[in-house]
Design a protein around this motif. Structure first.
Motif, PDB file in Angstrom:
ATOM      1  N   ASP A   1       0.818  -1.211   0.000  1.00  0.00           N
ATOM      2  CA  ASP A   1       0.000   0.000   0.000  1.00  0.00           C
ATOM      3  C   ASP A   1       0.854   1.264   0.000  1.00  0.00           C
ATOM      4  N   SER A   2       1.917   1.283   0.780  1.00  0.00           N
ATOM      5  CA  SER A   2       2.636   2.531   1.036  1.00  0.00           C
ATOM      6  C   SER A   2       3.421   3.052  -0.161  1.00  0.00           C
TER       7      SER A   2
ATOM      8  N   ARG B   1       2.700   3.342  -3.215  1.00  0.00           N
ATOM      9  CA  ARG B   1       1.903   4.155  -4.136  1.00  0.00           C
ATOM     10  C   ARG B   1       1.778   5.604  -3.674  1.00  0.00           C
ATOM     11  N   ASP B   2       1.820   5.810  -2.364  1.00  0.00           N
ATOM     12  CA  ASP B   2       1.651   7.163  -1.824  1.00  0.00           C
ATOM     13  C   ASP B   2       2.835   8.072  -2.140  1.00  0.00           C
ATOM     14  N   VAL B   3       3.983   7.483  -2.430  1.00  0.00           N
ATOM     15  CA  VAL B   3       5.183   8.288  -2.687  1.00  0.00           C
ATOM     16  C   VAL B   3       5.717   8.062  -4.099  1.00  0.00           C
TER      17      VAL B   3
ATOM     18  N   THR C   1       2.634   5.606 -10.641  1.00  0.00           N
ATOM     19  CA  THR C   1       2.378   4.264 -10.100  1.00  0.00           C
ATOM     20  C   THR C   1       2.320   3.209 -11.200  1.00  0.00           C
TER      21      THR C   1
END
Length: 223
Positions: A184-185, A187-189, A193
């Motif tokens: 999950d994490s 993709r946030d940074v 993507t």
């Protein structure tokens, strides 16, 4: 994106298995890979986060390669770790910054005599060299070590692939993978993507061990 150098891989089920904290060195012939510092990323209550990038060292009979240098706050730590291995900055032939974030390239100035690769740029002093990374081609150091483009986290991420270690093929991957359990994490940074997902999948098909940018190494099991 990462090339397989002609290797054919059967696509199937893939598991990522974290390695114990004690397993951060991968001896081999002719190259060995050691993690000098395990990176981390720690969310804080005020919405900020504390982070530092993994620092890895690749040693062989004729080359010493440092992959990522940590942040500027790691200067004394890095010098100490090199000294413990009988090295000083002048002994490092090449420094690879997997991407241009400050927690990964904060100590480039310690290595003025090394060949420097940051993302797709390669330089020695103020001389910049042509290479194929921006065109998606790996840069082969020799038959055992290659720098491969693995974009997505930024537009110009690279990883370093080392063949022939005791653990098989090791990929020093920067922030292509944040850590083993980053489904999950990451993709946030990620800048892109979709591109990073392709790079990650190719890495999982070609590496036996992956050293991520902010966590312990992990093994890749394919069936």
């Amino acid at each position: 994106m990462m090339q397989t150098d002609g290797e054919e891989v059967v696509r199937g089920h893939i598991d990522k298995v974290p390695l114990p904290e004690s397993q951060t060195a991968f001896p081999g012939q002719p190259y060995s890979v050691s993690v000098l510092k395990v990176g981390y990323c720690l969310p804080q209550p005020d919405g900020t986060f504390r982070a530092d990038g993994t620092i890895s060292l690749i040693t062989g009979p004729s080359r010493t390669i440092l992959v990522d240098t940590g942040g500027p706050w790691d200067r004394d730590f890095l010098l100490s770790e090199l000294k413990e291995r009988g090295l000083n900055p002048a002994d490092v032939d090449m420094v690879v910054g997997t991407h241009g974030h400050s927690d990964h390239i904060g100590n480039l100035s310690l290595f003025p005599t090394a060949v420097i690769i940051v993302g797709y740029d390669m330089s020695e002093g103020d001389t910049y060299r042509v290479n194929g990374l921006a065109q998606g081609q790996p840069y082969r150091i020799d038959e055992h070590v290659s720098i491969v483009p693995t974009p997505g986290h930024t537009g110009q991420d690279v990883s370093v692939r080392v063949k022939g270690t005791s653990a098989g093929t090791v990929l020093v991957a920067g922030d292509l993978f944040e850590c083993c359990a980053d489904e999950d994490s990451w993709r946030d940074v990620s800048l892109n993507t979709a591109v990073q997902e392709v790079s990650r999948k190719e890495a999982l098909l070609t590496a036996d061990v992956i050293i991520p940018g902010h966590g312990l190494p992990f093994r890749v099991l394919r069936s």
